[in-house]
Design a protein around this motif. Structure first.
Motif, PDB file in Angstrom:
ATOM      1  N   GLU A 149       0.835  -1.204   0.000  1.00 31.57           N
ATOM      2  CA  GLU A 149       0.000   0.000   0.000  1.00 31.57           C
ATOM      3  C   GLU A 149       0.871   1.255   0.000  1.00 31.57           C
ATOM      4  O   GLU A 149       0.591   2.215  -0.716  1.00 31.57           O
ATOM      5  CB  GLU A 149      -0.913   0.001   1.223  1.00 31.57           C
ATOM      6  CG  GLU A 149      -1.841   1.194   1.254  1.00 31.57           C
ATOM      7  CD  GLU A 149      -2.800   1.166   2.428  1.00 31.57           C
ATOM      8  OE1 GLU A 149      -3.381   2.222   2.700  1.00 31.57           O
ATOM      9  OE2 GLU A 149      -2.966   0.110   3.054  1.00 31.57           O
ATOM     10  N   ARG A 150       1.930   1.256   0.778  1.00 33.72           N
ATOM     11  CA  ARG A 150       2.839   2.404   0.832  1.00 33.72           C
ATOM     12  C   ARG A 150       3.441   2.676  -0.540  1.00 33.72           C
ATOM     13  O   ARG A 150       3.501   3.813  -0.997  1.00 33.72           O
ATOM     14  CB  ARG A 150       3.942   2.164   1.851  1.00 33.72           C
ATOM     15  CG  ARG A 150       4.881   3.343   1.991  1.00 33.72           C
ATOM     16  CD  ARG A 150       6.095   2.986   2.829  1.00 33.72           C
ATOM     17  NE  ARG A 150       7.076   4.023   2.941  1.00 33.72           N
ATOM     18  CZ  ARG A 150       7.746   4.579   1.956  1.00 33.72           C
ATOM     19  NH1 ARG A 150       7.509   4.236   0.725  1.00 33.72           N
ATOM     20  NH2 ARG A 150       8.654   5.510   2.161  1.00 33.72           N
ATOM     21  N   HIS A 178       2.299   1.777  -3.548  1.00 31.80           N
ATOM     22  CA  HIS A 178       1.322   2.177  -4.552  1.00 31.80           C
ATOM     23  C   HIS A 178       0.688   3.538  -4.270  1.00 31.80           C
ATOM     24  O   HIS A 178       0.070   4.113  -5.159  1.00 31.80           O
ATOM     25  CB  HIS A 178       0.276   1.073  -4.731  1.00 31.80           C
ATOM     26  CG  HIS A 178       0.832  -0.105  -5.467  1.00 31.80           C
ATOM     27  ND1 HIS A 178       1.506  -1.118  -4.824  1.00 31.80           N
ATOM     28  CD2 HIS A 178       0.869  -0.415  -6.776  1.00 31.80           C
ATOM     29  CE1 HIS A 178       1.910  -2.011  -5.711  1.00 31.80           C
ATOM     30  NE2 HIS A 178       1.538  -1.612  -6.900  1.00 31.80           N
ATOM     31  N   CYS A 179       0.857   4.067  -3.065  1.00 30.45           N
ATOM     32  CA  CYS A 179       0.365   5.413  -2.751  1.00 30.45           C
ATOM     33  C   CYS A 179       1.421   6.491  -2.988  1.00 30.45           C
ATOM     34  O   CYS A 179       1.100   7.665  -3.029  1.00 30.45           O
ATOM     35  CB  CYS A 179      -0.103   5.479  -1.298  1.00 30.45           C
ATOM     36  SG  CYS A 179      -1.618   4.558  -1.012  1.00 30.45           S
ATOM     37  N   ASP A 180       2.677   6.107  -3.128  1.00 30.90           N
ATOM     38  CA  ASP A 180       3.779   7.050  -3.334  1.00 30.90           C
ATOM     39  C   ASP A 180       4.205   6.995  -4.801  1.00 30.90           C
ATOM     40  O   ASP A 180       4.893   6.065  -5.227  1.00 30.90           O
ATOM     41  CB  ASP A 180       4.941   6.665  -2.415  1.00 30.90           C
ATOM     42  CG  ASP A 180       6.114   7.620  -2.486  1.00 30.90           C
ATOM     43  OD1 ASP A 180       6.292   8.294  -3.527  1.00 30.90           O
ATOM     44  OD2 ASP A 180       6.876   7.677  -1.501  1.00 30.90           O
ATOM     45  N   ARG A 181       3.805   7.986  -5.591  1.00 34.80           N
ATOM     46  CA  ARG A 181       4.073   7.965  -7.038  1.00 34.80           C
ATOM     47  C   ARG A 181       5.562   7.896  -7.367  1.00 34.80           C
ATOM     48  O   ARG A 181       5.961   7.200  -8.289  1.00 34.80           O
ATOM     49  CB  ARG A 181       3.479   9.193  -7.707  1.00 34.80           C
ATOM     50  CG  ARG A 181       2.002   9.135  -7.834  1.00 34.80           C
ATOM     51  CD  ARG A 181       1.499  10.307  -8.624  1.00 34.80           C
ATOM     52  NE  ARG A 181       0.064  10.259  -8.717  1.00 34.80           N
ATOM     53  CZ  ARG A 181      -0.636  11.067  -9.459  1.00 34.80           C
ATOM     54  NH1 ARG A 181      -0.036  11.997 -10.163  1.00 34.80           N
ATOM     55  NH2 ARG A 181      -1.940  10.969  -9.502  1.00 34.80           N
ATOM     56  N   ARG A 235       6.806   4.383  -6.573  1.00 33.67           N
ATOM     57  CA  ARG A 235       6.233   3.468  -7.569  1.00 33.67           C
ATOM     58  C   ARG A 235       6.987   3.597  -8.903  1.00 33.67           C
ATOM     59  O   ARG A 235       7.335   2.604  -9.531  1.00 33.67           O
ATOM     60  CB  ARG A 235       4.739   3.772  -7.742  1.00 33.67           C
ATOM     61  CG  ARG A 235       4.062   3.110  -8.923  1.00 33.67           C
ATOM     62  CD  ARG A 235       4.053   1.602  -8.770  1.00 33.67           C
ATOM     63  NE  ARG A 235       3.793   0.980 -10.043  1.00 33.67           N
ATOM     64  CZ  ARG A 235       2.816   0.130 -10.270  1.00 33.67           C
ATOM     65  NH1 ARG A 235       2.031  -0.231  -9.303  1.00 33.67           N
ATOM     66  NH2 ARG A 235       2.671  -0.390 -11.454  1.00 33.67           N
TER      67      ARG A 235
END
Length: 88
Positions: free
Chosen positions: A67-68, A70-73, A76
């Protein structure tokens, strides 16, 4: 006896925030740029499409880190680039 195949086509060891983990690649598609084709931006510039899960060092799904990531562009994008560099 049937054995279940892994859903990951590649497993790439890496580090995120100094923690060892594995990127479980589910889907990877890469198209090289073709500068002689001007019909579409996708053909001209090429593209990379990556889908992955973050696994712990034992190969088990790690939902908090996934989750971390995929929430940090920025993170990612860096991991997408790392996967592409290793597979192409």
């Amino acid at each position: 006896m049937l054995t279940r195949r892994s859903k990951y086509i590649y497993q790439i060891p890496t580090e995120i925030d100094e923690q060892l983990c594995v990127l479980g690649v589910i889907h990877f598609e890469y198209a090289r740029p073709n500068f002689s084709v001007r019909d579409s931006d996708i053909d001209y510039y090429g593209f990379t499409d990556v889908t992955f899960d973050v696994l712990n060092s034992n190969g088990e799904y790690w939902p908090e880190m996934d989750e971390r990531v995929h929430c940090d562009r920025g993170l990612r994008a860096a991991l997408d680039h790392e996967i592409t560099e290793r597979l192409v």
